[in-house]
Scaffold this motif. Structure first.
Motif, PDB file in Angstrom:
ATOM      1  N   ALA A  30      46.783  95.602  37.030  1.00 18.05           N
ATOM      2  CA  ALA A  30      47.252  94.669  38.058  1.00 18.05           C
ATOM      3  C   ALA A  30      46.089  94.531  39.041  1.00 18.05           C
ATOM      4  O   ALA A  30      45.700  95.501  39.696  1.00 18.05           O
ATOM      5  N   ARG A  31      45.513  93.355  39.128  1.00 17.92           N
ATOM      6  CA  ARG A  31      44.246  93.173  39.836  1.00 17.92           C
ATOM      7  C   ARG A  31      44.362  92.907  41.333  1.00 17.92           C
ATOM      8  O   ARG A  31      43.352  92.937  42.035  1.00 17.92           O
ATOM      9  N   GLU A  32      45.541  92.616  41.835  1.00 20.59           N
ATOM     10  CA  GLU A  32      45.656  92.180  43.231  1.00 20.59           C
ATOM     11  C   GLU A  32      45.000  93.156  44.206  1.00 20.59           C
ATOM     12  O   GLU A  32      44.220  92.754  45.065  1.00 20.59           O
ATOM     13  N   LEU A  33      45.305  94.408  44.066  1.00 24.42           N
ATOM     14  CA  LEU A  33      44.782  95.405  45.000  1.00 24.42           C
ATOM     15  C   LEU A  33      43.269  95.572  44.829  1.00 24.42           C
ATOM     16  O   LEU A  33      42.526  95.618  45.806  1.00 24.42           O
ATOM     17  N   GLY A  34      42.807  95.646  43.594  1.00 25.53           N
ATOM     18  CA  GLY A  34      41.375  95.810  43.335  1.00 25.53           C
ATOM     19  C   GLY A  34      40.544  94.626  43.766  1.00 25.53           C
ATOM     20  O   GLY A  34      39.390  94.774  44.173  1.00 25.53           O
ATOM     21  N   ASP A  35      41.114  93.426  43.693  1.00 22.27           N
ATOM     22  CA  ASP A  35      40.388  92.247  44.153  1.00 22.27           C
ATOM     23  C   ASP A  35      40.174  92.282  45.660  1.00 22.27           C
ATOM     24  O   ASP A  35      39.153  91.818  46.160  1.00 22.27           O
ATOM     25  N   ASN A  36      41.136  92.822  46.385  1.00 24.24           N
ATOM     26  CA  ASN A  36      41.028  92.883  47.844  1.00 24.24           C
ATOM     27  C   ASN A  36      40.390  94.165  48.358  1.00 24.24           C
ATOM     28  O   ASN A  36      39.891  94.193  49.482  1.00 24.24           O
ATOM     29  N   PHE A  37      40.432  95.226  47.558  1.00 28.61           N
ATOM     30  CA  PHE A  37      39.832  96.508  47.941  1.00 28.61           C
ATOM     31  C   PHE A  37      38.961  97.023  46.788  1.00 28.61           C
ATOM     32  O   PHE A  37      39.290  98.033  46.163  1.00 28.61           O
ATOM     33  N   PRO A  38      37.837  96.359  46.479  1.00 36.24           N
ATOM     34  CA  PRO A  38      37.018  96.769  45.324  1.00 36.24           C
ATOM     35  C   PRO A  38      36.451  98.178  45.459  1.00 36.24           C
ATOM     36  O   PRO A  38      36.161  98.832  44.459  1.00 36.24           O
ATOM     37  N   GLU A  39      36.334  98.665  46.675  1.00 33.76           N
ATOM     38  CA  GLU A  39      35.795 100.018  46.867  1.00 33.76           C
ATOM     39  C   GLU A  39      36.712 101.082  46.284  1.00 33.76           C
ATOM     40  O   GLU A  39      36.261 102.180  45.941  1.00 33.76           O
ATOM     41  N   MET A  40      37.998 100.779  46.142  1.00 33.31           N
ATOM     42  CA  MET A  40      38.939 101.742  45.546  1.00 33.31           C
ATOM     43  C   MET A  40      38.548 102.033  44.096  1.00 33.31           C
ATOM     44  O   MET A  40      38.534 103.192  43.674  1.00 33.31           O
ATOM     45  N   ALA A  41      38.237 100.997  43.317  1.00 34.49           N
ATOM     46  CA  ALA A  41      37.856 101.186  41.917  1.00 34.49           C
ATOM     47  C   ALA A  41      36.507 101.894  41.813  1.00 34.49           C
ATOM     48  O   ALA A  41      36.306 102.744  40.935  1.00 34.49           O
ATOM     49  N   ILE A  42      35.595 101.579  42.709  1.00 42.73           N
ATOM     50  CA  ILE A  42      34.278 102.226  42.693  1.00 42.73           C
ATOM     51  C   ILE A  42      34.424 103.715  42.985  1.00 42.73           C
ATOM     52  O   ILE A  42      33.825 104.558  42.302  1.00 42.73           O
ATOM     53  N   LEU A  43      35.221 104.055  43.976  1.00 45.13           N
ATOM     54  CA  LEU A  43      35.449 105.468  44.306  1.00 45.13           C
ATOM     55  C   LEU A  43      36.156 106.178  43.159  1.00 45.13           C
ATOM     56  O   LEU A  43      35.780 107.292  42.786  1.00 45.13           O
ATOM     57  N   ARG A  44      37.176 105.538  42.563  1.00 45.04           N
ATOM     58  CA  ARG A  44      37.909 106.115  41.424  1.00 45.04           C
ATOM     59  C   ARG A  44      36.926 106.442  40.285  1.00 45.04           C
ATOM     60  O   ARG A  44      36.927 107.541  39.754  1.00 45.04           O
ATOM     61  N   ASP A  45      36.059 105.484  39.942  1.00 44.01           N
ATOM     62  CA  ASP A  45      35.126 105.691  38.838  1.00 44.01           C
ATOM     63  C   ASP A  45      34.072 106.741  39.167  1.00 44.01           C
ATOM     64  O   ASP A  45      33.701 107.547  38.309  1.00 44.01           O
TER      65      ASP A  45
END
Length: 105
Positions: A30-45
């Motif tokens: 579900a991309r909505e959150l990642g599109d608005n907070f891309p730093e979340m995916a970067i930190l997760r990875d």
């Protein structure tokens, strides 16, 4: 911890926050959150790759070779059998994080 953090973010930002949607936000399905907070995916990875590289044996790491930057990109998804565990692919294989009590995906 991650799902509680996502619940707080969803509540504050007005996103749906069922347990299933939070898991989808975490994987990027579900991309909505990642599109608005891309730093979340970067930190997760970043955290996940750090944990992978802390493997007690080099047998658990990707083989030594010339990797392209695109090979290091992680692809997250929910395990279709459990719908609660995450499967992470990168470096042309499924990656695992070693837990103190044994192998865990």
């Amino acid at each position: 911890g991650e799902l509680n953090l996502l619940d707080q973010i969803c509540t504050r930002a007005g996103y749906p926050s069922t347990i299933h949607t939070r898991r989808q936000y975490l994987t990027g399905e579900a991309r909505e959150l990642g599109d608005n907070f891309p730093e979340m995916a970067i930190l997760r990875d970043t955290v996940f790759l750090f944990k992978v590289m802390m493997a007690p044996s080099s047998d658990q790491l990707p083989e030594v070779r010339r990797w392209r930057a695109v090979d290091a990109g992680l692809k997250w998804r929910l395990d279709t059998k459990t719908a609660t565990k995450y499967v992470v692919d990168g470096f042309s294989r499924e990656l695992f994080v070693e837990k103190a009590n044994g192998h865990e995906k």
